[in-house]
Design an enzyme around this catalytic site. Structure first.
Site, PDB file in Angstrom:
ATOM      1  N   ARG A  68       0.866  -1.181   0.000  1.00 24.10           N
ATOM      2  CA  ARG A  68       0.000   0.000   0.000  1.00 24.10           C
ATOM      3  C   ARG A  68       0.898   1.224   0.000  1.00 24.10           C
ATOM      4  NH1 ARG A  68      -2.379   0.147   5.366  1.00 24.10           N
ATOM      5  NH2 ARG A  68      -0.938   1.854   5.717  1.00 24.10           N
ATOM      6  N   HIS A  75      -3.128   4.221   5.262  1.00 22.81           N
ATOM      7  CA  HIS A  75      -4.347   3.405   5.363  1.00 22.81           C
ATOM      8  C   HIS A  75      -5.551   4.140   4.764  1.00 22.81           C
ATOM      9  CE1 HIS A  75      -7.687   1.179   7.062  1.00 22.81           C
ATOM     10  NE2 HIS A  75      -8.006   2.179   7.855  1.00 22.81           N
ATOM     11  N   TYR A 103       4.713   4.297  11.291  1.00 25.88           N
ATOM     12  CA  TYR A 103       4.966   2.863  11.376  1.00 25.88           C
ATOM     13  C   TYR A 103       5.805   2.285  10.235  1.00 25.88           C
ATOM     14  CZ  TYR A 103       0.630   2.946   8.564  1.00 25.88           C
ATOM     15  OH  TYR A 103      -0.327   3.205   7.629  1.00 25.88           O
TER      16      TYR A 103
END
Lengths: 388, 336
Positions: A274, A278, A287
């Site tokens: 990705r 998100h 992260y």
């Protein structure tokens, strides 16, 4: 030597254990390959059909533009939220193209692109994320289930639908999409198990994009791979490069054909990444490192296709520009459509809760109607007042 | 002497038999009706409600599923999406909980999510309630959870005839129905003719089981016989109690309930489910809102205690019985 064989040697003369002790099927043919299946950049690419390559390229480029446009719409306040599939377009597009018109797609909330690539109007696909209703289309008309927000809950639906179609004698296949995080959910397990027991014509496509919001795969599972999970249910698992549109299309088409022919379900794990956070509300720098993102940029699904197409002389700069122009037109149309305010009727809140409105809902609808009337009168009053 | 073909007559039948017959008749009338659940096929269900269905209609129509309630209901959703009319059996009240997410996030709201394009005609049969000596997790009254979920219809019969009629109507409904079967009434007998079952009122219609003038007992499912017994016992105290059997908790029949309480001026809600956050609070509020000027006393509740369902050797202290109902009736301010 297996435990069973040891027992057999040691216990000469001992009674044979009941036959139920034996494994029922040989797990070897169900195991995924050690490396993800790839076509682009390998010798096998030479056999890829030029028409298919051009089609996949056009769709993936459109998909990238769609992702960019939808993300931009969140910044303009036209979408409440958008979970992007930037970087994952090959898997999204291949899922749509692997299906026949009579087949069903079961998307998660992240899979609007697969629905759009199937031919759904992007405005209808994005209704949930704009927030004017939950589902913007008739699932039966398009054979696309409502986008599922609760993770993995759409998977048993796909199994049930495929099972029902098979009972009816229809050669319909259901393709269910889920992410790596979703494979930890109980519904993933139950759906896989039901599918295998019923030999339902269903294909599970897991897009392993590395993260469930912020949680990396290592904290999600200790399985050798997500594709390996298939073996425990007695179905084949396939591992594929999710950024390789040709490999994705090949593996998905094989699994769909197998399901349609009565061969039962398949679990496919597509390794992808990705590229965006998100959703627009997420901060991916908390992260993961930019360096990691960069390594994936070099393995971009559009780059892989462009390299193949240009190396084989299947497309020139003008051809690529035509594809980009087409994507731009799609984006412009989407932008224009989404810039229109949706027509909302608050009274719709009470329709379609039950087939027949209950007396309690009738009372509540009357209350809302009165509130709306009072609101309208007040705003008329204030307008009149403002004129004085 | 002329012989007339003997008409099958009404004879004693159990609620379990009536439920089984309803499933059978629904399957015979409509090929899209599929029964599925744990042990419903070869065994006929742990309560034998589905006995004979797999044999008569085949295992594709009456299916032993893997032991996974979310999977059972989840696959039923997909089957309903494809045009089937699944009837799911949850083996026991507390075993239905794994299916909650499917029920709440999908089953209850699919009609609404899709603006009416894709309603889910699924019936979820749940044996519920105590009084059968069941060990832990076999005796829950879970109706409040279902009542709190918009989009679900919640039905519970108390008589043999209603068990048949309401189950047929639930299966025929285009909305999802949670059909709560009071398991301690499974073996209660009533005079009933399986060959000529009478239809019942539409779902959402309560019924006055026993007319009376002094006070109204509002109840449903397993507590209906308790209230009828209490009403008989109350005669010696000089009270003529009316008993309203709700039959469906959603939709709720405000009209029948309010009409009864306006006549009697007093009301007690009786159920096994716990009182705090239970159906009785909602019902008492609705009655008070509609009948305040007719009430001679506050609406009282007789409910199970607010405790985890007790072990079988203690359950009689938990279940609302005749005495507890009469105690509540006695507190309805008769001396004013």
């Amino acid at each position: 030597m297996t435990v069973m064989e040891q027992r057999a040697t040691r216990g000469a003369g001992a009674p044979t254990p009941p036959p139920a002790w034996q494994p029922r099927t040989d797990p070897a043919p169900l195991l995924p390959d050690a490396e993800p299946h790839r076509v682009l950049g390998t010798d096998a690419a030479a056999d890829a059909d030029p028409e298919l390559l051009r089609r996949l390229y056009a769709e993936v480029v459109r998909g990238r533009r769609y992702n960019a446009q939808a993300t931009a719409l969140t910044k303009q306040g036209r979408l409440a939220v958008y979970p992007s599939t930037t970087g994952q377009e090959a898997a999204e597009v291949a899922a749509a193209l692997a299906l026949e018109e009579r087949d069903w797609l079961f998307p998660s909330y992240r899979d609007t692109l697969a629905a759009v690539a199937r031919g759904l109007d992007p405005v209808q696909a994005l209704t949930l994320l704009r927030g004017d209703w939950h589902t913007g289309y008739d699932p039966r008309e398009h054979r696309i289930a409502p986008l599922s927000t609760p993770l993995a809950t759409q998977l048993p639906h796909a199994v049930g639908l495929a099972h029902a179609a098979r009972l009816k004698g229809d050669d319909v296949v259901a393709l269910a999409m889920v992410g790596d995080g979703g494979t930890s959910e109980g519904d993933f397990h139950e759906a896989m198990n039901f599918a295998a027991v019923w030999q339902a014509p269903v294909v599970f496509l897991v897009q392993n994009n590395g993260f469930a919001i912020s949680v990396p795969l290592a904290k999600q599972t200790a399985a050798p791979s997500l594709a390996h999970k298939a073996v425990g249910y007695g179905m084949p698992g396939r591992l594929v490069d999710g950024n390789d549109a040709v490999a994705m299309h090949e593996v998905l088409t094989e699994a769909v054909t197998r399901a349609r022919g009565g061969g039962g379900p398949t679990l496919i794990e597509a390794i992808t990444y990705r590229m965006d956070a998100h959703t627009n509300a997420d901060d991916a720098t908390r992260y993961r490192s930019d360096a990691e993102v960069e390594t994936w940029r070099a393995h971009d699904p559009i780059l892989l296709l462009e390299r193949e197409l240009t190396e084989r002389g299947l497309i020139d700069e003008a051809g690529m520009q035509a594809v980009r122009d087409d994507a731009e037109r799609m984006a412009a149309a989407l932008r224009e459509a989404m810039n229109q305010d949706p027509v909302l009727d608050p009274m719709d809140l009470f329709t379609d809760v039950y087939a027949e409105e209950t007396s309690q809902l009738r009372e509540q609808a009357a209350q809302l109607r009165a509130e709306l009337e009072a609101e309208a009168e007040a705003s008329e009053g204030s307008q009149e007042g403002g004129g004085e | 002497m002329t012989t007339v073909a003997a008409k099958p007559a009404a004879k004693p039948a159990t609620m379990a038999q009536a439920l089984g017959r309803a499933l059978r008749d629904a399957m015979a009338d409509d090929p899209t009706v599929h029964v599925m659940g744990e042990d419903v096929g070869t065994l006929g269900g742990v309560f034998r409600i589905t006995d004979g269905l797999a044999k008569e209609f085949g295992e594709d129509r009456c299916t032993d599923t893997p032991l996974a309630e979310a999977g059972i209901l989840g696959t039923a959703v997909g089957m309903a999406m494809y045009g089937l009319r699944p009837v799911v059996e949850m083996q026991f009240d507390a075993f239905a909980y794994p299916a909650f997410e499917q029920l709440i996030s999908h089953v209850a709201r699919m009609r609404n999510r899709t603006r009416g394009a894709m309603p889910l005609p699924i019936t979820v049969r749940v044996p519920y309630g105590g009084g059968i000596g069941g060990v832990e997790h076999h005796s829950d009254s879970s109706e409040a959870y279902y009542m709190a979920t918009p989009g679900l219809t919640v039905v519970t019969p108390a008589t043999v005839a209603d068990a048949y009629g309401l189950l047929r109507r639930s299966i025929a409904s285009d909305d999802p129905v949670v059909f709560l079967e009071p398991k301690r009434l499974y073996w209660a007998k009533d005079s009933w003719n399986p060959e000529a079952p009478t239809d019942v009122d539409p779902i959402g219609t309560a019924v006055v089981r026993r007319p009376g003038t002094s006070a109204t007992l509002i109840t449903y499912g397993p507590s209906v016989p308790v209230c009828l017994e209490a009403a008989e016992a109350a005669r010696s105290e000089g009270w003529d109690l009316e008993v309203v059997d709700l039959r469906s908790l959603v939709p709720f029949d405000d009209a029948t309930v309010a009409a009864s309480v306006r006549r009697t001026g007093r009301a007690v809600v009786v159920h096994e489910s716990g009182g705090f956050g239970g159906p009785g609070g909602e019902i008492a509020a609705r009655v008070t809102e509609r009948c305040f000027h007719h009430l001679e006393a506050p609406v009282l509740r007789v409910a199970g205690f607010d405790i985890p369902y007790p072990p079988p050797m203690l359950e009689r202290h938990h279940l609302p019985g005749v005495d507890r109902v009469l105690d509540a009736v006695a507190r309805l301010q008769w001396d004013q």
